[in-house]
Scaffold this motif. Structure first.
Motif, short mmCIF file in Angstrom:
data_model
loop_
_atom_site.label_atom_id
_atom_site.label_comp_id
_atom_site.label_asym_id
_atom_site.label_seq_id
_atom_site.Cartn_x
_atom_site.Cartn_y
_atom_site.Cartn_z
N LEU A 30 56.16 49.82 -24.53
CA LEU A 30 56.18 49.30 -25.90
C LEU A 30 56.43 50.43 -26.90
N GLY A 47 55.77 41.12 -26.73
CA GLY A 47 55.44 42.18 -27.65
C GLY A 47 56.57 43.18 -27.88
N ASP A 49 57.22 46.89 -30.70
CA ASP A 49 56.73 47.75 -31.78
C ASP A 49 57.19 47.16 -33.13
N ILE A 146 51.83 45.37 -32.98
CA ILE A 146 52.77 44.72 -32.06
C ILE A 146 53.21 43.34 -32.58
#
Ligand code: AMP
Ligand code: MG
Length: 350
Positions: A30, A47, A49, A146
Protein backbone atom coordinates in the motif's frame (compact mmCIF):
# COMPACT_ATOMS: atom_id res chain seq x y z
CA UNK A 1 -5.18 -2.80 -17.73
CA UNK A 2 -2.04 -4.90 -17.24
CA UNK A 3 -2.41 -8.32 -15.68
CA UNK A 4 -0.64 -8.76 -12.34
CA UNK A 5 -0.23 -11.79 -10.11
CA UNK A 6 -2.49 -11.22 -7.10
CA UNK A 7 -1.09 -12.42 -3.76
CA UNK A 8 -3.58 -14.27 -1.52
CA UNK A 9 -2.95 -14.17 2.23
CA UNK A 10 -5.05 -15.93 4.83
CA UNK A 11 -5.38 -13.98 8.06
CA UNK A 12 -7.70 -16.10 10.16
CA UNK A 13 -5.50 -16.27 13.22
CA UNK A 14 -5.09 -12.69 14.32
CA UNK A 15 -1.77 -12.07 16.06
CA UNK A 16 -0.03 -15.17 14.72
CA UNK A 17 3.21 -14.98 12.75
CA UNK A 18 1.51 -15.55 9.39
CA UNK A 19 -0.96 -12.75 10.24
CA UNK A 20 1.87 -10.37 11.09
CA UNK A 21 3.88 -11.26 7.99
CA UNK A 22 0.85 -10.81 5.72
CA UNK A 23 -0.05 -7.49 7.31
CA UNK A 24 3.54 -6.21 6.97
CA UNK A 25 3.68 -7.23 3.30
CA UNK A 26 0.24 -5.75 2.53
CA UNK A 27 1.13 -2.53 4.35
CA UNK A 28 4.37 -2.19 2.38
CA UNK A 29 2.52 -2.71 -0.93
CA UNK A 30 0.00 0.00 0.00
CA UNK A 31 2.83 2.37 0.88
CA UNK A 32 4.30 1.74 -2.60
CA UNK A 33 1.01 2.82 -4.19
CA UNK A 34 -0.31 -0.70 -4.89
CA UNK A 35 -3.89 -1.90 -4.29
CA UNK A 36 -4.70 -4.38 -1.52
CA UNK A 37 -8.15 -5.76 -0.60
CA UNK A 38 -8.84 -6.48 3.06
CA UNK A 39 -11.81 -7.54 5.21
CA UNK A 40 -13.72 -5.03 7.31
CA UNK A 41 -16.77 -5.73 9.47
CA UNK A 42 -19.07 -4.39 6.71
CA UNK A 43 -17.75 -5.67 3.35
CA UNK A 44 -14.26 -6.22 1.85
CA UNK A 45 -12.52 -2.94 0.97
CA UNK A 46 -10.06 -2.19 -1.83
CA UNK A 47 -7.36 -0.05 -0.24
CA UNK A 48 -5.03 2.56 -1.74
CA UNK A 49 -2.86 5.38 -0.35
CA UNK A 50 -5.39 8.25 -0.18
CA UNK A 51 -2.63 10.82 -0.74
CA UNK A 52 -1.41 9.34 -4.01
CA UNK A 53 -3.14 10.39 -7.24
CA UNK A 54 -1.68 7.40 -9.07
CA UNK A 55 -2.77 4.86 -6.44
CA UNK A 56 -6.29 6.29 -6.24
CA UNK A 57 -6.56 6.45 -10.04
CA UNK A 58 -5.79 2.74 -10.17
CA UNK A 59 -8.68 2.02 -7.74
CA UNK A 60 -11.13 3.62 -10.16
CA UNK A 61 -9.53 1.72 -13.04
CA UNK A 62 -9.53 -1.70 -11.31
CA UNK A 63 -13.17 -1.30 -10.25
CA UNK A 64 -14.42 0.44 -13.38
CA UNK A 65 -15.87 3.04 -10.99
CA UNK A 66 -17.22 6.40 -12.26
CA UNK A 67 -14.73 9.11 -11.28
CA UNK A 68 -17.37 11.42 -9.76
CA UNK A 69 -18.09 8.88 -6.99
CA UNK A 70 -15.84 9.80 -4.01
CA UNK A 71 -14.05 7.22 -1.84
CA UNK A 72 -14.23 6.77 1.91
CA UNK A 73 -10.94 7.25 3.78
CA UNK A 74 -10.22 4.52 6.33
CA UNK A 75 -8.04 5.06 9.38
CA UNK A 76 -6.69 2.77 12.11
CA UNK A 77 -6.99 5.08 15.12
CA UNK A 78 -9.36 7.87 16.04
CA UNK A 79 -6.71 10.61 16.18
CA UNK A 80 -5.84 9.86 12.53
CA UNK A 81 -9.10 11.54 11.48
CA UNK A 82 -6.92 14.67 11.45
CA UNK A 83 -4.98 13.15 8.50
CA UNK A 84 -8.09 13.76 6.37
CA UNK A 85 -10.43 16.25 8.09
CA UNK A 86 -9.78 19.99 8.43
CA UNK A 87 -11.56 20.09 11.80
CA UNK A 88 -13.57 17.69 13.92
CA UNK A 89 -16.89 19.21 15.00
CA UNK A 90 -18.41 18.49 18.40
CA UNK A 91 -21.14 16.38 16.78
CA UNK A 92 -18.60 14.37 14.80
CA UNK A 93 -16.58 13.78 17.96
CA UNK A 94 -19.67 12.40 19.72
CA UNK A 95 -20.37 10.06 16.79
CA UNK A 96 -16.76 8.84 16.73
CA UNK A 97 -16.83 8.13 20.46
CA UNK A 98 -20.15 6.26 20.20
CA UNK A 99 -19.71 4.29 16.96
CA UNK A 100 -16.00 3.95 16.16
CA UNK A 101 -14.62 1.50 15.46
CA UNK A 102 -17.73 0.63 13.48
CA UNK A 103 -19.99 0.92 10.46
CA UNK A 104 -20.37 4.71 10.41
CA UNK A 105 -18.75 7.01 7.83
CA UNK A 106 -18.59 10.63 8.91
CA UNK A 107 -18.41 13.41 6.32
CA UNK A 108 -16.39 16.48 7.29
CA UNK A 109 -14.54 19.27 5.43
CA UNK A 110 -11.24 17.83 4.17
CA UNK A 111 -7.82 19.27 4.98
CA UNK A 112 -6.44 19.49 1.44
CA UNK A 113 -3.77 16.79 1.83
CA UNK A 114 -5.63 13.97 0.05
CA UNK A 115 -5.70 13.19 -3.64
CA UNK A 116 -8.53 15.19 -5.24
CA UNK A 117 -9.61 11.91 -6.87
CA UNK A 118 -10.57 10.60 -3.40
CA UNK A 119 -12.97 13.46 -2.84
CA UNK A 120 -14.08 13.75 -6.49
CA UNK A 121 -13.28 17.45 -6.22
CA UNK A 122 -15.70 18.03 -3.30
CA UNK A 123 -14.70 20.15 -0.27
CA UNK A 124 -15.59 17.26 2.03
CA UNK A 125 -14.32 13.77 2.84
CA UNK A 126 -15.96 10.67 4.31
CA UNK A 127 -13.90 9.03 7.10
CA UNK A 128 -14.34 5.67 8.82
CA UNK A 129 -12.52 3.62 11.46
CA UNK A 130 -13.43 -0.01 10.70
CA UNK A 131 -14.06 -2.56 13.44
CA UNK A 132 -11.87 -5.36 12.11
CA UNK A 133 -8.42 -6.34 13.43
CA UNK A 134 -7.01 -7.16 9.96
CA UNK A 135 -8.26 -3.88 8.45
CA UNK A 136 -6.82 -1.82 11.26
CA UNK A 137 -3.52 -3.71 11.29
CA UNK A 138 -3.01 -3.25 7.53
CA UNK A 139 -3.94 0.44 7.60
CA UNK A 140 -1.58 0.99 10.54
CA UNK A 141 1.22 -0.95 8.82
CA UNK A 142 0.83 1.17 5.67
CA UNK A 143 1.28 4.41 7.61
CA UNK A 144 -1.18 6.09 5.20
CA UNK A 145 -4.80 7.19 5.30
CA UNK A 146 -6.36 4.51 3.11
CA UNK A 147 -9.03 5.23 0.50
CA UNK A 148 -11.14 2.07 0.32
CA UNK A 149 -14.34 1.53 -1.65
CA UNK A 150 -15.94 -1.90 -1.69
CA UNK A 151 -13.61 -4.41 -3.42
CA UNK A 152 -15.93 -5.35 -6.30
CA UNK A 153 -16.22 -4.40 -9.96
CA UNK A 154 -18.48 -1.36 -10.09
CA UNK A 155 -22.18 -2.27 -10.30
CA UNK A 156 -21.78 -5.80 -8.84
CA UNK A 157 -22.87 -6.89 -5.35
CA UNK A 158 -20.29 -5.87 -2.73
CA UNK A 159 -17.88 -8.61 -1.59
CA UNK A 160 -18.54 -10.26 1.75
CA UNK A 161 -16.02 -13.09 1.24
CA UNK A 162 -12.49 -13.10 -0.17
CA UNK A 163 -13.65 -15.34 -3.05
CA UNK A 164 -16.01 -12.53 -4.18
CA UNK A 165 -13.04 -10.15 -4.37
CA UNK A 166 -11.05 -12.73 -6.34
CA UNK A 167 -13.97 -13.26 -8.77
CA UNK A 168 -14.02 -9.56 -9.59
CA UNK A 169 -10.43 -8.36 -9.16
CA UNK A 170 -7.91 -11.21 -9.43
CA UNK A 171 -5.15 -10.12 -11.79
CA UNK A 172 -6.10 -6.45 -11.33
CA UNK A 173 -4.77 -5.80 -7.81
CA UNK A 174 -1.63 -6.61 -5.81
CA UNK A 175 -3.18 -8.68 -3.03
CA UNK A 176 -6.19 -10.00 -1.15
CA UNK A 177 -6.23 -10.63 2.61
CA UNK A 178 -8.72 -13.40 3.38
CA UNK A 179 -10.25 -12.91 6.82
CA UNK A 180 -13.34 -15.07 6.22
CA UNK A 181 -16.92 -13.86 5.74
CA UNK A 182 -17.64 -10.31 6.94
CA UNK A 183 -19.94 -9.79 9.92
CA UNK A 184 -22.40 -7.01 9.02
CA UNK A 185 -22.58 -7.74 5.29
CA UNK A 186 -23.81 -4.26 4.28
CA UNK A 187 -21.78 -1.09 3.78
CA UNK A 188 -21.41 1.61 6.41
CA UNK A 189 -24.00 4.27 7.15
CA UNK A 190 -22.84 7.59 5.65
CA UNK A 191 -23.68 10.74 7.63
CA UNK A 192 -22.92 14.29 6.51
CA UNK A 193 -21.80 16.34 9.52
CA UNK A 194 -21.19 19.52 7.50
CA UNK A 195 -24.90 20.39 7.68
CA UNK A 196 -27.23 21.05 10.61
CA UNK A 197 -28.99 18.81 11.49
CA UNK A 198 -26.63 16.09 10.19
CA UNK A 199 -27.95 14.23 7.16
CA UNK A 200 -27.90 10.48 6.52
CA UNK A 201 -26.87 9.99 2.88
CA UNK A 202 -26.72 6.19 2.89
CA UNK A 203 -28.40 3.82 5.36
CA UNK A 204 -26.13 1.03 6.61
CA UNK A 205 -24.80 -0.91 9.56
CA UNK A 206 -25.67 1.81 12.12
CA UNK A 207 -29.36 2.82 12.24
CA UNK A 208 -30.73 6.38 12.42
CA UNK A 209 -32.37 5.54 15.76
CA UNK A 210 -28.98 4.57 17.21
CA UNK A 211 -27.49 7.83 15.88
CA UNK A 212 -30.36 9.96 17.23
CA UNK A 213 -29.88 8.42 20.67
CA UNK A 214 -26.39 10.01 20.68
CA UNK A 215 -26.70 13.37 18.85
CA UNK A 216 -30.44 14.07 18.69
CA UNK A 217 -32.48 14.63 15.54
CA UNK A 218 -30.91 13.84 12.18
CA UNK A 219 -32.35 14.15 8.68
CA UNK A 220 -32.46 11.31 6.20
CA UNK A 221 -31.84 12.16 2.53
CA UNK A 222 -35.40 12.11 1.09
CA UNK A 223 -34.02 10.47 -2.05
CA UNK A 224 -33.62 7.26 -0.01
CA UNK A 225 -37.37 6.80 0.14
CA UNK A 226 -38.57 8.78 -2.90
CA UNK A 227 -37.69 9.10 -6.56
CA UNK A 228 -35.42 12.11 -6.12
CA UNK A 229 -31.84 12.87 -7.09
CA UNK A 230 -29.70 11.67 -4.14
CA UNK A 231 -27.27 14.09 -2.46
CA UNK A 232 -24.46 11.55 -2.24
CA UNK A 233 -22.77 11.25 -5.64
CA UNK A 234 -22.46 7.46 -5.46
CA UNK A 235 -26.10 6.78 -4.65
CA UNK A 236 -27.36 7.54 -8.17
CA UNK A 237 -25.52 4.63 -9.80
CA UNK A 238 -26.83 1.13 -10.55
CA UNK A 239 -25.43 -1.04 -7.79
CA UNK A 240 -25.35 -4.55 -6.40
CA UNK A 241 -26.71 -6.10 -9.63
CA UNK A 242 -26.76 -9.91 -9.82
CA UNK A 243 -26.08 -11.66 -13.15
CA UNK A 244 -29.78 -12.43 -13.72
CA UNK A 245 -32.56 -9.86 -13.14
CA UNK A 246 -33.91 -9.72 -9.58
CA UNK A 247 -37.59 -9.01 -8.91
CA UNK A 248 -38.81 -8.25 -5.39
CA UNK A 249 -42.16 -9.64 -4.30
CA UNK A 250 -44.37 -7.78 -1.85
CA UNK A 251 -47.04 -10.28 -0.84
CA UNK A 252 -47.86 -13.66 0.63
CA UNK A 253 -46.02 -16.95 0.15
CA UNK A 254 -48.83 -18.00 -2.21
CA UNK A 255 -48.09 -14.90 -4.32
CA UNK A 256 -44.40 -15.87 -4.46
CA UNK A 257 -45.29 -19.42 -5.55
CA UNK A 258 -47.58 -18.00 -8.23
CA UNK A 259 -44.87 -15.70 -9.62
CA UNK A 260 -42.35 -18.54 -9.70
CA UNK A 261 -44.84 -20.79 -11.52
CA UNK A 262 -45.73 -18.07 -14.05
CA UNK A 263 -42.06 -17.33 -14.71
CA UNK A 264 -41.32 -21.03 -15.31
CA UNK A 265 -44.31 -21.24 -17.63
CA UNK A 266 -42.71 -18.46 -19.67
CA UNK A 267 -39.77 -20.81 -20.10
CA UNK A 268 -37.50 -19.01 -17.62
CA UNK A 269 -35.16 -20.81 -15.24
CA UNK A 270 -36.02 -19.39 -11.85
CA UNK A 271 -33.90 -18.76 -8.76
CA UNK A 272 -35.31 -17.70 -5.41
CA UNK A 273 -33.81 -16.42 -2.17
CA UNK A 274 -35.94 -17.58 0.76
CA UNK A 275 -35.87 -18.62 4.39
CA UNK A 276 -35.52 -22.18 5.69
CA UNK A 277 -39.21 -22.57 6.57
CA UNK A 278 -40.14 -22.06 2.89
CA UNK A 279 -37.33 -24.16 1.42
CA UNK A 280 -38.01 -27.15 -0.83
CA UNK A 281 -41.53 -26.19 -1.88
CA UNK A 282 -41.02 -23.02 -3.93
CA UNK A 283 -41.11 -24.76 -7.31
CA UNK A 284 -38.02 -22.76 -8.40
CA UNK A 285 -35.13 -24.34 -10.31
CA UNK A 286 -32.66 -23.12 -7.72
CA UNK A 287 -33.14 -21.98 -4.14
CA UNK A 288 -30.73 -19.99 -1.98
CA UNK A 289 -31.77 -20.80 1.56
CA UNK A 290 -31.05 -18.15 4.20
CA UNK A 291 -30.12 -19.86 7.49
CA UNK A 292 -32.56 -17.56 9.36
CA UNK A 293 -35.03 -14.80 8.52
CA UNK A 294 -33.92 -12.11 10.99
CA UNK A 295 -32.67 -8.87 9.44
CA UNK A 296 -29.06 -9.32 10.63
CA UNK A 297 -28.85 -12.68 8.87
CA UNK A 298 -30.44 -11.36 5.67
CA UNK A 299 -27.96 -8.44 5.67
CA UNK A 300 -24.98 -10.75 6.24
CA UNK A 301 -26.00 -13.25 3.52
CA UNK A 302 -27.53 -10.96 0.89
CA UNK A 303 -24.57 -10.20 -1.40
CA UNK A 304 -23.35 -13.80 -1.27
CA UNK A 305 -26.86 -14.99 -2.16
CA UNK A 306 -27.05 -12.58 -5.11
CA UNK A 307 -23.64 -13.68 -6.36
CA UNK A 308 -24.45 -17.41 -6.28
CA UNK A 309 -27.00 -17.11 -9.14
CA UNK A 310 -25.03 -17.35 -12.39
CA UNK A 311 -26.52 -16.21 -15.69
CA UNK A 312 -25.75 -19.65 -17.11
CA UNK A 313 -28.11 -21.20 -14.52
CA UNK A 314 -31.04 -18.83 -14.01
CA UNK A 315 -32.92 -16.21 -16.06
CA UNK A 316 -34.86 -14.66 -13.19
CA UNK A 317 -34.37 -14.30 -9.42
CA UNK A 318 -37.18 -13.63 -6.93
CA UNK A 319 -37.04 -12.57 -3.29
CA UNK A 320 -39.72 -11.41 -0.89
CA UNK A 321 -39.34 -7.92 0.56
CA UNK A 322 -38.46 -7.58 4.25
CA UNK A 323 -39.73 -5.12 6.89
CA UNK A 324 -38.06 -1.76 6.24
CA UNK A 325 -37.27 -0.61 9.77
CA UNK A 326 -33.83 -0.15 11.34
CA UNK A 327 -31.28 -2.37 9.58
CA UNK A 328 -34.15 -3.53 7.33
CA UNK A 329 -34.24 0.00 5.84
CA UNK A 330 -30.62 -0.43 4.72
CA UNK A 331 -31.31 -3.96 3.41
CA UNK A 332 -34.31 -2.74 1.38
CA UNK A 333 -32.25 0.19 0.02
CA UNK A 334 -29.73 -2.32 -1.39
CA UNK A 335 -32.41 -4.76 -2.57
CA UNK A 336 -34.38 -2.16 -4.53
CA UNK A 337 -31.15 -1.07 -6.24
CA UNK A 338 -30.12 -4.66 -6.93
CA UNK A 339 -33.56 -5.17 -8.49
CA UNK A 340 -33.26 -1.99 -10.57
CA UNK A 341 -36.55 -0.89 -8.92
CA UNK A 342 -38.60 -3.98 -9.96
CA UNK A 343 -41.09 -4.71 -7.18
CA UNK A 344 -44.30 -6.73 -7.78
CA UNK A 345 -47.06 -6.07 -5.26
CA UNK A 346 -49.86 -8.54 -4.62
CA UNK A 347 -53.41 -7.29 -5.08
CA UNK A 348 -54.89 -8.22 -1.76
CA UNK A 349 -58.56 -8.01 -0.89
CA UNK A 350 -59.35 -8.04 2.80
P1 AMP B 1 -18.40 2.70 -1.48
O1 AMP B 1 -17.01 3.21 -1.52
O2 AMP B 1 -18.74 1.86 -2.67
O3 AMP B 1 -18.78 2.11 -0.16
O4 AMP B 1 -19.31 4.00 -1.60
C1 AMP B 1 -19.02 5.13 -0.79
C2 AMP B 1 -20.27 5.97 -0.67
O5 AMP B 1 -19.99 7.11 0.13
C3 AMP B 1 -20.75 6.47 -2.03
O6 AMP B 1 -22.16 6.48 -2.06
C4 AMP B 1 -20.18 7.89 -2.05
O7 AMP B 1 -20.87 8.74 -2.92
C5 AMP B 1 -20.31 8.30 -0.58
N1 AMP B 1 -19.36 9.36 -0.24
C6 AMP B 1 -18.02 9.24 -0.06
N2 AMP B 1 -17.45 10.45 0.19
C7 AMP B 1 -18.46 11.36 0.17
C8 AMP B 1 -18.53 12.78 0.36
N3 AMP B 1 -17.44 13.51 0.60
N4 AMP B 1 -19.74 13.36 0.24
C9 AMP B 1 -20.86 12.63 0.00
N5 AMP B 1 -20.86 11.30 -0.20
C10 AMP B 1 -19.68 10.66 -0.10
MG1 MG C 1 -19.40 -0.02 -3.39
Amino acid sequence: MDYQQTIHWSVDNVGEKTFQAAVAEAGALLREGKLVAFPTETVYGLGADARSDAAVASVFQAKGRPSDNPLIVHIADKQDAALAAAAITETAEKLMDAFWPGALTIILPHNGTLSTKVTAGLSTVGIRLPDHPAARAVIRASGCPIAAPSANRSGRPSPTRAMHVAEDLDGRIAGILDGGPTGVGLESTVIDCTVEPPLILRPGGVTSAEIEAVIGTVDVDPALSEEEQPRSPGMKYRHYAPEAPLTLLDGTTAFMHEQIRASRERGERVGVILTKDLAGESGADREYVLPAGDTETVARELYHALRTFKETEVDQIFMQVIAGEDLGFAVMNRLVKAAGGRVLTENRTF
